[in-house]
Design an enzyme around this catalytic site. Structure first.
Site, PDB file in Angstrom:
ATOM      1  N   ARG A 193       0.800  -1.224   0.000  1.00  0.00           N
ATOM      2  CA  ARG A 193       0.000   0.000   0.000  1.00  0.00           C
ATOM      3  C   ARG A 193       0.833   1.275   0.000  1.00  0.00           C
ATOM      4  NH1 ARG A 193      -2.665  -4.054   1.523  1.00  0.00           N
ATOM      5  NH2 ARG A 193      -0.710  -4.525   2.547  1.00  0.00           N
ATOM      6  N   THR A 194       1.774   1.376   0.926  1.00  0.00           N
ATOM      7  CA  THR A 194       2.461   2.667   1.099  1.00  0.00           C
ATOM      8  C   THR A 194       3.263   3.015  -0.160  1.00  0.00           C
ATOM      9  OG1 THR A 194       2.607   2.130   3.430  1.00  0.00           O
ATOM     10  CG2 THR A 194       3.929   3.987   2.667  1.00  0.00           C
ATOM     11  N   ARG A 205      11.206   3.885   4.100  1.00  0.00           N
ATOM     12  CA  ARG A 205      10.745   2.908   5.104  1.00  0.00           C
ATOM     13  C   ARG A 205      11.926   2.058   5.555  1.00  0.00           C
ATOM     14  NH1 ARG A 205       5.663  -1.214   4.638  1.00  0.00           N
ATOM     15  NH2 ARG A 205       4.592   0.733   5.178  1.00  0.00           N
ATOM     16  N   HIS A 242       4.153   5.734  11.648  1.00  0.00           N
ATOM     17  CA  HIS A 242       3.778   5.577  10.240  1.00  0.00           C
ATOM     18  C   HIS A 242       2.787   6.716   9.972  1.00  0.00           C
ATOM     19  CE1 HIS A 242       2.882   3.993   6.417  1.00  0.00           C
ATOM     20  NE2 HIS A 242       2.594   2.743   6.709  1.00  0.00           N
ATOM     21  N   LYS A 252      26.982  -2.196   0.541  1.00  0.00           N
ATOM     22  CA  LYS A 252      28.436  -1.945   0.524  1.00  0.00           C
ATOM     23  C   LYS A 252      28.862  -1.089   1.717  1.00  0.00           C
ATOM     24  CE  LYS A 252      27.770  -0.873  -3.993  1.00  0.00           C
ATOM     25  NZ  LYS A 252      28.079  -0.200  -5.254  1.00  0.00           N
TER      26      LYS A 252
HETATM   27  N1   CP Z   1      -0.551  -0.329   5.803  1.00  0.00           N
HETATM   28  C1   CP Z   1       0.674  -0.447   5.240  1.00  0.00           C
HETATM   29  O1   CP Z   1       1.641   0.252   5.622  1.00  0.00           O
HETATM   30  O2   CP Z   1       0.740  -1.374   4.255  1.00  0.00           O
HETATM   31  P1   CP Z   1       2.058  -1.778   3.469  1.00  0.00           P
HETATM   32  O3   CP Z   1       2.995  -2.406   4.468  1.00  0.00           O
HETATM   33  O4   CP Z   1       1.615  -2.722   2.409  1.00  0.00           O
HETATM   34  O5   CP Z   1       2.676  -0.517   2.918  1.00  0.00           O
END
Ligand code: CP
Length: 304
Positions: free
Chosen positions: A52-53, A103, A131, A82
């Protein structure tokens, strides 16, 4: 315009968040717009898996007229292998892109990258910490429900699942404590599952909620469900240092209000049975879809 990072949910003011919600609503309605980010580039650098993100940010950028460069497995396909530091990688990527979505499994890693970046950094999830953009789309979905589905703007929310390790619970709870009122949502109660091993959230989450005057309590499974928002999370097994952790399965009791909405940041595991998808209260796919519009509005806000 000064550089603005989004590393924690509270990095946007309530007024900015409301502006983003209204713009996201306009994108969702399909109102016409001139692509505002033509010629701009988004870099998505993901050291942890994502559906999703990453894809919603990339789709948002493309819909706004911009372009994307991306690595989905940066632990393997970037020069971190590296020995390059996150700071050096962020500094170099700033020369190639106008904004970075990042991320990583370590708490505080997005902030570390932002110290060296010369363009805005958006935290796409760092360990068990935050998040923020998930919290924005979660609150946007609750905001939508208060504008038609609920009888009033009052919210009683149950956090059901692995609240201890969930960065989405942290960020959403923080927003409920600090931003909800100013965007028109009155949070009366936040309950956390008491019967699971990891149901109790991090203490700072409880402190934030309590300080803001929200009633915080523990909910035992099978107790009455007087909630209009249920926020289910999966067992975050990849973040458990302890063994196991009981998996609870969410099943709405007969008392769960008919106007309630069931949310989940997804991906789901066994805690949210597929059979629930047909329930009119299941709003989690709508919630995931809202991520596109909220991220479009956020990118436009940060870059235009
Ligand atoms: N909700 C969420 O962060 O989904 P993903 O891990 O698929 O990005």
């Amino acid at each position: 315009m000064p550089r603005k990072h989004v590393l924690a949910a509270t990095d946007l003011t309530p007024a900015e968040l409301l502006q983003i919600f209204k713009r996201a609503e306009s994108f969702k309605r399909g109102e016409a717009f001139v692509p505002p980010l033509t010629g701009r580039i988004l870099a998505s650098i993901f050291y942890e898996p994502s559906t999703r993100t990453r894809f919603s940010f990339e789709s948002a950028m493309l819909r706004l007229g911009g372009q994307c460069i991306s690595t989905e497995n940066a632990d393997m396909f970037s020069s971190i292998v590296k020995g390059e530091s996150l700071e050096d990688a962020a500094r170099v990527m700033s020369g190639y892109a106008d904004i970075i979505v990042f991320r990583h499994k370590e708490n505080g890693s997005a902030r570390k990258a932002a110290t060296a970046a010369e363009v805005p950094v958006i935290n796409g999830g760092d360990g068990t910490n935050e998040h923020p953009t998930q919290a924005y789309l979660d609150l946007f979905t609750i905001w939508e429900a208060t504008r038609g589905r609920f009888e009033s703007n009052e919210v009683r929310i149950l956090f059901f699942g692995d609240n201890l390790h969930s960065r989405t619970v942290n960020s959403l709870a923080r927003l409920l404590a600090t931003h909800a009122k100013q965007v028109g949502i009155k949070v009366l109660q936040a309950s956390f599952t008491g019967t699971s091993d990891f149901g109790k959230p991090q203490s700072k989450t409880i402190d934030d909620l309590t300080r803001s005057g929200i009633e915080v309590d523990t909910w035992e499974q099978d107790a009455p469900q007087d909630f209009n928002v249920v926020y289910v999370t999966r067992s975050q097994k990849e973040r458990h240092s302890e063994n196991g952790g009981e998996i609870l399965v969410f099943a709405p009791g007969p008392e769960l209000r008919s106007d309630a909405i069931i949310l989940h940041p997804l991906p789901r595991n066994e805690e949210l049975p597929v059979a629930l998808d047909a329930d009119h209260r299941a709003w989690y796919f709508r919630q995931a879809n809202n991520g596109l519009y909220v991220r479009m509005a956020l990118l436009e806000f940060l870059l235009k």
